[in-house]
Design an enzyme around this catalytic site. Structure first.
Site, mmCIF file in Angstrom:
data_model
loop_
_atom_site.group_PDB
_atom_site.id
_atom_site.type_symbol
_atom_site.label_atom_id
_atom_site.label_comp_id
_atom_site.label_asym_id
_atom_site.label_seq_id
_atom_site.Cartn_x
_atom_site.Cartn_y
_atom_site.Cartn_z
ATOM 1 C CG ASP A 72 -24.981 -28.771 21.814
ATOM 2 O OD1 ASP A 72 -24.928 -28.354 22.985
ATOM 3 O OD2 ASP A 72 -24.221 -29.658 21.390
ATOM 4 C CG ASP A 74 -22.869 -27.030 14.133
ATOM 5 O OD1 ASP A 74 -23.983 -27.305 13.668
ATOM 6 O OD2 ASP A 74 -22.198 -27.841 14.791
ATOM 7 C CB CYS A 132 -5.380 -18.530 1.738
ATOM 8 S SG CYS A 132 -5.983 -18.294 3.416
ATOM 9 C CB CYS A 163 -5.233 -17.019 6.704
ATOM 10 S SG CYS A 163 -4.118 -18.431 6.618
ATOM 11 C CB CYS A 211 -1.653 -18.528 3.359
ATOM 12 S SG CYS A 211 -2.569 -20.063 3.514
ATOM 13 C CG HIS A 223 -5.364 -22.432 5.760
ATOM 14 N ND1 HIS A 223 -5.296 -21.495 4.760
ATOM 15 C CD2 HIS A 223 -5.931 -23.543 5.218
ATOM 16 C CE1 HIS A 223 -5.783 -22.017 3.641
ATOM 17 N NE2 HIS A 223 -6.182 -23.256 3.891
HETATM 18 ZN ZN LIG Z 1 -4.507 -19.541 4.674
#
Ligand SMILES: [Zn+2]
Length: 379
Positions: free
Chosen positions: A86, A272, A310, A312, A315, A341
């Site tokens: 930025d 963003d 999920c 990830c 998880c 996550h």
């Molecule tokens: Zn997750």
């Protein structure tokens, strides 16, 4: 470059000196050159293609000249995928009583040591040339919300005059005509920023004036500042109509997962926001079944995964009970697992959006997303 469209939603990619970014894209915020709580290899594994760095922070510490001497921001932080910086303007304007604004620029006092600095459009371009991100942003005035039409008009026109100065300086630096500027990325692009508050006539004027200057991409600034969501969507929709189809469009500082979907539906390509990372550190987690506040006592004995849908690491490996325990104990690992996550949730959302546009079923995706996002939260 657009590869497909579905209504106003656009699927595409843009090329930078550090690789290609698939759009619509979400850029995790790495204020100090790091996305808080994660290592860069975590981001790479999540499929993050571009991160954002904050010029204000990096300029004050460790300093843009030091970063340039160390090879530029990519080299310094050890990240070889695209980066956007930025202009520093947003942080400076947030300093409220520690800054004064004039036509020349913004005079401000460092939040670190109280030292005084002058940030001008030219200086913002020079600092970002030292940092060498793939995308630099024009220096604009950030208006407080709410603002009168008159105040918004004055501010927008000043931003437009500053945009002219930014573009001129950028061309000088690119042409090698600026002594004392150590540009570390010759392929850097500069995006213009459209302002005008919530007044569509001002947004129209700003968009036309900014596009006439010929930037490599265009951002919509000054939204997500506390206005009702519906107004943000309206302004976004009416403003993107003025923007060239072939160049990327970036909605700054937005937002919730639902905001991303709704803004893509109105022609936005890039986002963003600190929300997924900041919320993660505060124990606020986004899931396919609504938000989870992991502090809640009801999770103390819950051995299920945070989000069964999920994939990830968090998880796959851990239970809600364990995540709650880490959070309550103030363990650093809580921030790392929660951030992993939440960013996965955001990136999966973007992936879902891109696939839906490519298969031309974005509207169905959107309706399903709205339905699940407006379901009652898990708490
Ligand atoms: Zn997750």
């Amino acid at each position: 470059m657009l590869t497909s469209t579905d209504g106003e939603a656009r699927r595409g990619e843009f090329h930078t000196p550090h690789g290609v970014v698939q759009t619509p894209a979400f850029m995790p915020v790495g204020t100090q050159g790091a996305v808080k709580a994660l290592r860069h290899d975590d981001l790479e594994a999540l499929g993050v293609e571009i991160i954002l760095g904050n010029t204000y922070h990096l300029y004050l510490r460790p300093g843009h000249e030091r970063i340039a001497a160390l090879g530029g921001l990519h080299q310094f932080i050890g990240w070889d995928r695209p980066i956007l910086t930025d202009s520093g303007g947003y942080q400076v304007f947030s300093l409220a009583d520690r800054r004064t604004i004039s036509e020349e620029g913004a005079d401000f006092q460092s939040h670190l040591d109280g030292s005084r600095h002058l940030l001008t459009p030219e200086r913002a371009v020079d600092i970002q040339a030292h940092l060498g991100a793939d995308i630099a942003m024009a220096f604009d005035e950030c208006l407080a919300y709410p603002a009168t039409h008159e105040a918004a008009a004055d501010s927008m026109r000043r931003s437009l005059r500053w945009a002219v100065r930014c573009r001129r300086r950028f061309e000088e630096v690119r042409g090698g005509a600026s002594s004392g500027v150590l540009a570390t990325n010759p392929g850097q692009a500069l995006f213009g920023i459209i302002q005008g508050g919530l007044y569509q006539d001002l947004r129209d004027e700003s968009a036309e004036g900014t596009v006439a200057l010929g930037f490599e991409g265009y951002a919509i600034g000054g939204l997500s500042v506390g206005e009702p969501n519906e107004l943000m969507y309206q302004v976004t929709e009416a403003t993107t109509r003025h923007l060239p189809a072939e160049q990327p469009r970036y909605l700054m500082g937005t937002g919730t997962p639902l905001d991303l979907v709704e803004s893509v539906a109105r022609g936005i390509d890039m986002f963003d926001c600190v929300m997924p990372t900041r919320h993660a550190r505060n124990g606020q987690l986004f899931t396919s079944r609504g938000r989870v506040n992991i502090k809640n006592a009801k999770y103390a004995d819950d051995d299920g995964p945070l989000d069964p849908a999920c994939g990830c690491y968090t998880c796959q490996r851990h239970s809600r009970a364990y995540l709650r325990h880490l959070y309550m104990a103030g363990e650093m690992t809580a921030s790392a697992l929660n951030t992993l996550h939440n960013l996965t949730f955001y990136l999966d959302t973007m992936r879902g959006i891109r696939d839906a546009i490519a298969f031309r079923n974005f509207e169905i995706f959107r309706q399903e997303f709205v339905r699940s996002a407006s379901a009652p939260s898990c708490d």
